[in-house]
Design an enzyme around this catalytic site. Structure first.
Site, PDB file in Angstrom:
ATOM      1  N   LYS A  83       0.804  -1.253   0.016  1.00 55.19           N
ATOM      2  CA  LYS A  83       0.223  -0.072  -0.093  1.00 55.19           C
ATOM      3  C   LYS A  83       0.871   1.284   0.109  1.00 55.19           C
ATOM      4  O   LYS A  83       0.669   2.327  -0.782  1.00 55.19           O
ATOM      5  CB  LYS A  83      -0.795  -0.082   1.372  1.00 55.19           C
ATOM      6  CG  LYS A  83      -1.659   0.920   1.425  1.00 55.19           C
ATOM      7  CD  LYS A  83      -2.799   1.329   0.390  1.00 55.19           C
ATOM      8  CE  LYS A  83      -3.402   2.816   0.514  1.00 55.19           C
ATOM      9  NZ  LYS A  83      -4.559   2.942   1.260  1.00 55.19           N
ATOM     10  N   LYS A 132      -0.469  11.265   6.132  1.00 55.46           N
ATOM     11  CA  LYS A 132      -0.270  10.157   6.984  1.00 55.46           C
ATOM     12  C   LYS A 132       0.399   9.161   6.489  1.00 55.46           C
ATOM     13  O   LYS A 132       1.548   8.396   6.639  1.00 55.46           O
ATOM     14  CB  LYS A 132      -1.651   9.703   7.505  1.00 55.46           C
ATOM     15  CG  LYS A 132      -1.402   8.456   8.656  1.00 55.46           C
ATOM     16  CD  LYS A 132      -2.627   7.779   8.656  1.00 55.46           C
ATOM     17  CE  LYS A 132      -2.900   6.909   7.539  1.00 55.46           C
ATOM     18  NZ  LYS A 132      -3.793   5.865   7.662  1.00 55.46           N
TER      19      LYS A 132
END
Lengths: 288, 288
Positions: B166, B234
């Site tokens: 990811k 983030k």
């Protein structure tokens, strides 16, 4: 339509082949005549100069390496404009400076020649997109030729706007390729399976032509061109110069250009653009 | 399979809906119970805590905003592991730090729970890709759930490797988006027709999901999320931290992260990531 093509390099040669295949009587000229041998054997005619070529055809296509080459072939002593009849259609498919393209279109118009700037994207493998700037009437006349040469043809506006679009294309493409290279390097560092990474990442929001085409090449260290680093650099220099003229900041493109400069500094100018990976690797390399 | 889902935000809610639609008896828990009202009306059961939810189901799916939230919900006092029977299957679909995912998988295994890390890409619009790390046997057991939740499901290796993939995805996706933003800004500066640019550039080597989806949004100044800048930040922080740990240099990603920081500094943290365009525009803005 009788067509002439000038420039039979990595892009020009297959384009000439497509024009022949589409049934256009074809005349060719290129600096190194040996490159034309196959086309001449298949029925193309030879012209000894751009001027002689221009005198023999209804439309001239040029596919040349850079701005000075196009200026010389179009506007030089024996150039296309020197030999052109009025109403000649000229289509420059090279990637050159948009400001130079505008200036050339003016000189051509003064000689009665309609000049389109029509650079391409897509490389020699697969489908080609053509981005066209110039007079709308000339774009319409060129329709049958574009149909033989590209898959997607887009009219972008007046003279130079095809070249501007190509520079936008290069900014987006080179940045996308660099992002792919960073992903490939991170994946390798993390020990991920190369093919699984391309499959997984290619299934979501990070999917791109560059990922599908070039991530596997990077992973198997296949740095053959495709599209050469030194030509990519030429295009990015043009993009950065145009951007500066327009007051547009391109911080990523500046970093990408720097990375390609590092590839060139290590002797990789003739490699394919996917070799940008090696510039990132060099940053990570430690001595000792 | 009885399934529980924890977290009913922008991603979790439609996933819960898909699990119900696929016929799985569903139990839900989320911090703000009001968010569950629609699902409860459609037949889902409510659990008062992650532990109570875990005790009632065969598989738990978590979709939470960050690493601390996942750690609390999994391993906290009333967490999933506190309520789990042995053989519980746990699937964390949040995007969190790969090292934290590995540590949680160990703690889960000690409690007899098989924990998969299975973050997703693709956003709330359209197809979702799932990248899975963890034990291969657990991946096989989770097959029917993944089939209901995503379009492309890829097994990436042991614990944490789904999260690593990811992060690779975010590096590639954010870099591609930033490249698109530079192209959009250059095209606007050059006065090119916005739709024609997307059509022309989208037909060649610079084509990407980001170009097709986000260039038109940038062009009409639609900065609604989609995927929020502060969540992208983030993820990029996690990617840069993992890259540093692995000794992998990511110069483009560092620039992209800086541009998103500028968007946040101007109050744009809740905007969609396509607002990266505004950070480039701010660089160009002159006083006076």
């Amino acid at each position: 339509m009788r067509v002439g093509i000038i420039g039979l390099g990595i892009m020009g040669a297959p384009m000439a082949r497509n024009l022949l295949r589409a049934g256009h009587p074809l005349t060719v000229h290129t600096r190194t005549r040996a490159r034309a041998a196959g086309l001449l054997a298949d029925g193309a005619a030879w012209a000894d100069s751009p001027a002689a070529l221009a005198a023999a055809v209804d439309a001239v296509v040029t596919m040349l390496p850079d701005t000075p080459a196009v200026e010389a072939v179009m506007a030089g002593p024996d150039g296309v404009l020197a030999g052109a009849r009025a109403e000649l259609l000229a289509i420059d498919m090279s990637t050159i400076d948009p400001a130079a393209a505008r200036a050339l279109a003016e000189r051509a118009a003064a000689a009665g020649v309609a000049l389109l700037d029509a650079p391409v994207s897509g490389g020699e493998q697969g489908a080609i997109a053509i981005m066209v700037g110039g007079a709308a009437a000339a774009f319409d006349r060129a329709g049958p030729l574009f149909a033989a040469l590209g898959k997607r043809v887009t009219y972008m506006g007046g003279p130079g706007q095809g070249q501007m679009t190509k520079l936008v294309n290069q900014v987006v493409g080179a940045g996308t390729l660099a992002a792919v290279a960073e992903g490939v390097l991170l994946a390798a560092g993390a020990g991920l399976d190369p093919a699984a990474v391309v499959e997984a990442v290619g299934g979501g929001a990070a999917a791109s032509w560059m990922l599908a085409e070039h991530a596997p090449r990077m992973q198997r260290r296949d740095f053959a061109p495709g599209f050469m680093v030194r030509l990519q650099q030429k295009d990015l220099r043009l993009a950065l110069a145009s951007a500066e003229r327009l007051g547009v900041p391109l911080p990523l493109t500046a970093v990408v250009q720097l990375l390609f400069t590092a590839v060139e500094a290590r002797g990789g100018g003739e490699l394919g653009t996917q070799a940008i990976l090696t510039a990132l690797e060099a940053l990570a390399k430690r001595s000792g």
